[in-house]
Design a protein around this motif. Structure first.
Motif, short mmCIF file in Angstrom:
data_model
loop_
_atom_site.label_atom_id
_atom_site.label_comp_id
_atom_site.label_asym_id
_atom_site.label_seq_id
_atom_site.Cartn_x
_atom_site.Cartn_y
_atom_site.Cartn_z
N MET A 296 1.05 -1.17 0.12
CA MET A 296 -0.07 -0.18 -0.10
C MET A 296 0.87 1.28 -0.08
N GLY B 145 -7.58 -3.22 2.44
CA GLY B 145 -8.95 -2.61 2.25
C GLY B 145 -9.58 -1.78 3.38
N MET C 209 -8.02 -0.14 5.64
CA MET C 209 -7.15 0.85 5.77
C MET C 209 -7.54 1.86 4.75
N THR C 210 -7.68 1.45 3.55
CA THR C 210 -8.36 2.73 2.34
C THR C 210 -9.53 3.26 2.74
N HIS D 163 -8.80 8.31 4.53
CA HIS D 163 -9.42 8.77 3.63
C HIS D 163 -9.64 10.02 3.67
N LYS E 4 -3.69 4.55 -0.23
CA LYS E 4 -4.01 3.48 -1.33
C LYS E 4 -3.29 2.11 -1.61
N PRO E 5 -4.13 1.22 -1.98
CA PRO E 5 -3.76 -0.21 -2.49
C PRO E 5 -2.46 -0.11 -3.33
N GLY E 6 -1.49 -1.03 -3.36
CA GLY E 6 -0.51 -1.12 -4.15
C GLY E 6 -0.69 -2.19 -5.09
#
Lengths: 210, 213
Positions: A69, A156, A158-159, A163, A171-173
């Motif tokens: 991420m 997921g 954490m996103t 925010h 954002k996911p990597g």
């Protein structure tokens, strides 16, 4: 007494016992109770498991090297891989979290891949050693497989929570995608393996009976 | 009841079980893998537990899940918020995987249990019962609410240092749902359902035979 000696197979869906019409390893019957296709053994179990397993090994490399991420703040972007996350929590003295993440995302996938390789090779070499233990290892891989999804879900959640537009965003990597594929592929690999093959080697059964 | 035979799904041993309808756990004689558990009143219990789970599932998806406060700014998250953000960032694979494993599969599973065991509770068998159990068998390993529960605990501990986390109504409903689903799963014994289906199928075949004569 084993079912294969009596030419009987259990339906994979409803466990109804079905007398197989043809020889030992070929063809299938339809279960009279639930209409599923009943095979003596899962078809091409060893080949399918090898294929899925090799694919998951290939995906495991980018899953660990590429970032899981991105933490985007006004100061810049910071990327985390799985290992750097574990080291962060160790340096932060939250050993429990470090342990959970390490177990779920590094230890369990590697353990699963190694166990499946061991099971496949031992079945192909027609080994008679440690059959009870191998069966237990197989049950273990089936149980622990799902728990590797923890890391994907953490990304997921954490996103969703972090925010704050313009301030901090997570954002996911691309690594998360590869990791997801590793989990799914190893789960399919474990499902396509047939533990009955461990017990199918005739010479072992004969030696035991003597 | 006559003794019946049971093939171990791990090692292919034919096990003879002389008292198949005595409550308890049955194990394979060779490798001691679990063959099946027989629990009395399974129908009623699973029906009731899954009705409760359906109610909690609606609560979980309706109310706010978690709120996160950092230095004056607040972000609210519902259960499905992460999926919406993932889709907005064009992370199709991750978004779809989380959508399926935490919302679609668990919901389908709860609904199938309610239809299957609810109609048995009212003494009849739904028409597509065999298809429903086949779908259920395929879905069971992919519904991952318990894993999601662990992930929420991990992320709460991760974020607790950055700001304040306020749990919403939905979080409590979710935790309760995870435990209720695990409880109902521990009671699920497909053999009783299959025996019911098998008996009905035989009866239907006999009826057809009579009709043709």
């Amino acid at each position: 007494m084993r079912a294969i000696d009596k030419n009987i197979a259990a339906c994979p869906t409803c466990h109804n016992l079905v007398q197989m019409p043809f020889g030992k390893q070929k063809g299938y019957a339809l279960c009279p109770r639930c209409d599923s296709e009943v095979y003596m053994r899962k078809s091409d179990a060893v080949q399918k498991t090898w294929a899925l397993l090799l694919a998951s090994i290939v995906f495991y490399i980018p899953a660990n090297l590429l970032p899981m991420m991105h933490v985007i703040t006004f100061a810049g972007t910071e990327s985390d891989t799985i290992m750097s996350g574990v080291f962060y929590f160790i340096s932060d003295k939250s050993y429990l979290i470090a342990f959970v993440i390490f177990t779920a995302s590094i230890f369990v996938p590697i353990l699963k891949i190694l166990i499946l390789i061991y099971l496949l090779i031992s079945v192909q070499k027609r080994s008679c050693m440690h059959r009870q233990r191998r069966k237990k290892l197989y049950v273990l891989t089936e149980i622990i497989g799902r728990w590797s999804m923890v890391d994907v879900y953490v990304v997921g959640v954490m996103t969703a929570l972090v925010h704050f537009a313009g301030l901090t965003e997570i954002k996911p990597g691309i690594g998360a995608n590869f990791f997801l594929l590793v989990v799914i592929l190893t789960m399919f690999a474990a499902m396509s393996f047939d533990p009955k093959l461990i017990w199918d080697i005739k010479e072992c059964n004969e030696n035991r009976e003597q | 009841m006559n003794p019946h035979y049971h093939v171990c799904h791990e090692c292919d041993t034919l096990n003879k079980i002389s008292t198949p309808n005595r409550p308890g756990r049955y194990k394979c004689a060779n490798c001691s893998a679990k063959l099946y558990t027989y629990k009395p009143a399974m129908n009623e219990r699973i029906y009731a537990l899954n009705l409760a789970a359906l109610f909690l599932f609606i609560l979980t998806n309706y109310f706010p899940f978690l709120s996160f406060h950092v230095a004056g700014s607040v972000s609210h998250a519902n259960f499905a918020t992460s999926i919406i953000y993932l889709y907005r960032d064009h992370e199709w694979l991750l978004g779809t995987a989380i959508l399926l494993t935490t919302i679609v599969f668990p919901l389908v599973r709860i609904l199938i249990y309610i239809i299957l065991f609810g109609s048995q509770f009212h003494n009849y068998l739904p028409r597509y019962a065999t298809h429903m159990i086949k779908i259920l068998n395929k879905l069971l390993p992919w519904g991952m609410l318990d894993v999601f529960f662990l992930a929420i605990l991990v992320s709460i501990v991760k974020l607790v240092k950055m700001g304040t986390i306020i749990p919403g109504t939905s979080l409590w409903a979710f935790i309760l749902m995870v435990f209720i689903l695990a409880w109902s799963q521990s009671m699920y014994d497909p053999h009783q359902v299959w025996e019911h289906i098998g008996r009905r199928r035989k009866a239907l075949q006999q009826k057809e035979k009579l009709a043709t004569i």
